[in-house]
Design a protein around this motif. Structure first.
Motif, PDB file in Angstrom:
ATOM      1  N   PRO A  79      -7.315 -27.740 -12.181  1.00 54.40           N
ATOM      2  CA  PRO A  79      -8.562 -28.226 -11.578  1.00 54.40           C
ATOM      3  C   PRO A  79      -8.816 -29.651 -12.056  1.00 54.40           C
ATOM      4  O   PRO A  79      -8.651 -29.949 -13.243  1.00 54.40           O
ATOM      5  CB  PRO A  79      -9.620 -27.255 -12.112  1.00 54.40           C
ATOM      6  CG  PRO A  79      -9.042 -26.719 -13.376  1.00 54.40           C
ATOM      7  CD  PRO A  79      -7.555 -26.778 -13.245  1.00 54.40           C
ATOM      8  N   ARG A  80      -9.162 -30.545 -11.136  1.00 54.07           N
ATOM      9  CA  ARG A  80      -9.473 -31.926 -11.511  1.00 54.07           C
ATOM     10  C   ARG A  80     -10.866 -32.264 -11.014  1.00 54.07           C
ATOM     11  O   ARG A  80     -11.253 -31.910  -9.908  1.00 54.07           O
ATOM     12  CB  ARG A  80      -8.497 -32.907 -10.865  1.00 54.07           C
ATOM     13  CG  ARG A  80      -7.191 -32.962 -11.548  1.00 54.07           C
ATOM     14  CD  ARG A  80      -6.431 -34.217 -11.201  1.00 54.07           C
ATOM     15  NE  ARG A  80      -5.054 -34.068 -11.641  1.00 54.07           N
ATOM     16  CZ  ARG A  80      -4.007 -34.478 -10.976  1.00 54.07           C
ATOM     17  NH1 ARG A  80      -4.165 -35.109  -9.831  1.00 54.07           N
ATOM     18  NH2 ARG A  80      -2.803 -34.289 -11.438  1.00 54.07           N
ATOM     19  N   LEU A  81     -11.597 -33.000 -11.850  1.00 58.87           N
ATOM     20  CA  LEU A  81     -12.952 -33.405 -11.503  1.00 58.87           C
ATOM     21  C   LEU A  81     -12.904 -34.669 -10.653  1.00 58.87           C
ATOM     22  O   LEU A  81     -12.295 -35.658 -11.035  1.00 58.87           O
ATOM     23  CB  LEU A  81     -13.767 -33.664 -12.770  1.00 58.87           C
ATOM     24  CG  LEU A  81     -15.219 -34.072 -12.563  1.00 58.87           C
ATOM     25  CD1 LEU A  81     -15.993 -32.970 -11.856  1.00 58.87           C
ATOM     26  CD2 LEU A  81     -15.861 -34.396 -13.899  1.00 58.87           C
ATOM     27  N   ARG A  82     -13.520 -34.602  -9.477  1.00 58.44           N
ATOM     28  CA  ARG A  82     -13.666 -35.788  -8.625  1.00 58.44           C
ATOM     29  C   ARG A  82     -15.049 -36.352  -8.862  1.00 58.44           C
ATOM     30  O   ARG A  82     -16.043 -35.623  -8.888  1.00 58.44           O
ATOM     31  CB  ARG A  82     -13.542 -35.420  -7.138  1.00 58.44           C
ATOM     32  CG  ARG A  82     -12.228 -34.854  -6.722  1.00 58.44           C
ATOM     33  CD  ARG A  82     -11.223 -35.829  -6.164  1.00 58.44           C
ATOM     34  NE  ARG A  82     -11.716 -36.916  -5.391  1.00 58.44           N
ATOM     35  CZ  ARG A  82     -11.505 -37.101  -4.102  1.00 58.44           C
ATOM     36  NH1 ARG A  82     -10.833 -36.205  -3.409  1.00 58.44           N
ATOM     37  NH2 ARG A  82     -11.953 -38.160  -3.496  1.00 58.44           N
ATOM     38  N   LYS A  83     -15.129 -37.650  -9.057  1.00 54.04           N
ATOM     39  CA  LYS A  83     -16.418 -38.291  -9.287  1.00 54.04           C
ATOM     40  C   LYS A  83     -17.260 -38.217  -8.022  1.00 54.04           C
ATOM     41  O   LYS A  83     -16.747 -38.281  -6.911  1.00 54.04           O
ATOM     42  CB  LYS A  83     -16.243 -39.758  -9.654  1.00 54.04           C
ATOM     43  CG  LYS A  83     -15.629 -39.986 -11.010  1.00 54.04           C
ATOM     44  CD  LYS A  83     -15.740 -41.446 -11.365  1.00 54.04           C
ATOM     45  CE  LYS A  83     -14.355 -42.026 -11.540  1.00 54.04           C
ATOM     46  NZ  LYS A  83     -14.388 -43.456 -11.796  1.00 54.04           N
ATOM     47  N   GLY A  84     -18.556 -38.121  -8.217  1.00 57.34           N
ATOM     48  CA  GLY A  84     -19.465 -38.178  -7.087  1.00 57.34           C
ATOM     49  C   GLY A  84     -19.654 -39.612  -6.633  1.00 57.34           C
ATOM     50  O   GLY A  84     -19.356 -40.562  -7.367  1.00 57.34           O
ATOM     51  N   ARG A  85     -20.119 -39.785  -5.424  1.00 54.86           N
ATOM     52  CA  ARG A  85     -20.373 -41.127  -4.903  1.00 54.86           C
ATOM     53  C   ARG A  85     -21.724 -41.133  -4.194  1.00 54.86           C
ATOM     54  O   ARG A  85     -22.070 -40.203  -3.471  1.00 54.86           O
ATOM     55  CB  ARG A  85     -19.282 -41.550  -3.925  1.00 54.86           C
ATOM     56  CG  ARG A  85     -17.941 -41.679  -4.609  1.00 54.86           C
ATOM     57  CD  ARG A  85     -16.908 -42.274  -3.721  1.00 54.86           C
ATOM     58  NE  ARG A  85     -16.803 -41.514  -2.470  1.00 54.86           N
ATOM     59  CZ  ARG A  85     -16.125 -41.917  -1.419  1.00 54.86           C
ATOM     60  NH1 ARG A  85     -15.498 -43.051  -1.429  1.00 54.86           N
ATOM     61  NH2 ARG A  85     -16.065 -41.183  -0.337  1.00 54.86           N
ATOM     62  N   SER A 120     -24.433 -38.896   0.219  1.00 51.43           N
ATOM     63  CA  SER A 120     -23.982 -38.886  -1.172  1.00 51.43           C
ATOM     64  C   SER A 120     -23.165 -37.620  -1.412  1.00 51.43           C
ATOM     65  O   SER A 120     -23.419 -36.581  -0.815  1.00 51.43           O
ATOM     66  CB  SER A 120     -25.166 -38.954  -2.132  1.00 51.43           C
ATOM     67  OG  SER A 120     -25.948 -37.806  -2.001  1.00 51.43           O
ATOM     68  N   VAL A 121     -22.176 -37.753  -2.278  1.00 49.58           N
ATOM     69  CA  VAL A 121     -21.298 -36.632  -2.606  1.00 49.58           C
ATOM     70  C   VAL A 121     -21.426 -36.371  -4.101  1.00 49.58           C
ATOM     71  O   VAL A 121     -21.240 -37.281  -4.914  1.00 49.58           O
ATOM     72  CB  VAL A 121     -19.830 -36.950  -2.239  1.00 49.58           C
ATOM     73  CG1 VAL A 121     -18.911 -35.821  -2.654  1.00 49.58           C
ATOM     74  CG2 VAL A 121     -19.698 -37.230  -0.759  1.00 49.58           C
ATOM     75  N   ALA A 122     -21.741 -35.141  -4.462  1.00 52.31           N
ATOM     76  CA  ALA A 122     -21.889 -34.762  -5.864  1.00 52.31           C
ATOM     77  C   ALA A 122     -20.516 -34.641  -6.522  1.00 52.31           C
ATOM     78  O   ALA A 122     -19.511 -34.393  -5.836  1.00 52.31           O
ATOM     79  CB  ALA A 122     -22.628 -33.428  -5.963  1.00 52.31           C
ATOM     80  N   PRO A 123     -20.434 -34.806  -7.834  1.00 45.78           N
ATOM     81  CA  PRO A 123     -19.162 -34.561  -8.521  1.00 45.78           C
ATOM     82  C   PRO A 123     -18.723 -33.117  -8.283  1.00 45.78           C
ATOM     83  O   PRO A 123     -19.558 -32.211  -8.218  1.00 45.78           O
ATOM     84  CB  PRO A 123     -19.489 -34.777  -9.996  1.00 45.78           C
ATOM     85  CG  PRO A 123     -20.776 -35.514 -10.023  1.00 45.78           C
ATOM     86  CD  PRO A 123     -21.491 -35.186  -8.759  1.00 45.78           C
ATOM     87  N   HIS A 124     -17.431 -32.913  -8.112  1.00 46.91           N
ATOM     88  CA  HIS A 124     -16.930 -31.571  -7.840  1.00 46.91           C
ATOM     89  C   HIS A 124     -15.475 -31.464  -8.272  1.00 46.91           C
ATOM     90  O   HIS A 124     -14.804 -32.472  -8.497  1.00 46.91           O
ATOM     91  CB  HIS A 124     -17.065 -31.233  -6.356  1.00 46.91           C
ATOM     92  CG  HIS A 124     -16.327 -32.184  -5.463  1.00 46.91           C
ATOM     93  ND1 HIS A 124     -16.835 -33.411  -5.123  1.00 46.91           N
ATOM     94  CD2 HIS A 124     -15.125 -32.088  -4.870  1.00 46.91           C
ATOM     95  CE1 HIS A 124     -15.967 -34.029  -4.343  1.00 46.91           C
ATOM     96  NE2 HIS A 124     -14.918 -33.257  -4.177  1.00 46.91           N
TER      97      HIS A 124
END
Length: 108
Positions: A57-63, A76-80
């Motif tokens: 699993p890798r954390l993608r930064k939110g934008r 906006s996209v939350a970190p996931h």
């Protein structure tokens, strides 16, 4: 290399043809394997399959200023978390040694 898609059904069929197990048993093994892999990834574990690769699993930064490519709408996209795969050395070497048909490759 062709761009044929291999499905879970195709994999089950191939294992069924190459073993003495019943098709239902092979299907149950595949379902159990994928369920267990999904559970491990959801718990934050890394799955290492020697000679094949690693799932993690890798954390993608939110934008704050993402854009929907279909509508152009800003949102906006939350970190996931996302599932990531890294090929192992044996798989990399096997793919590296595949012959390349230069006439059918994209120059992108």
């Amino acid at each position: 290399m062709s761009s044929n898609k291999v499905t879970k059904y195709d994999l089950v069929e191939a294992v069924y043809q190459n073993t003495q197990y019943e098709r239902k048993a092979v299907q149950a093994i595949f379902e159990s394997l994928f369920d267990e892999m999904k559970k491990c990834l959801m718990e934050g574990s890394t799955i290492e399959l020697r000679g094949f690769g690693t799932f993690e699993p890798r954390l993608r930064k939110g934008r704050q200023r993402a854009r929907n490519p279909k509508t152009g709408e800003q949102l906006s996209v939350a970190p996931h978390y996302v599932a990531a795969f890294r090929a192992g050395q044996e798989l990399k070497k096997a793919l590296w040694d595949l012959p390349v048909d230069c006439e059918n490759t994209d120059n992108n």
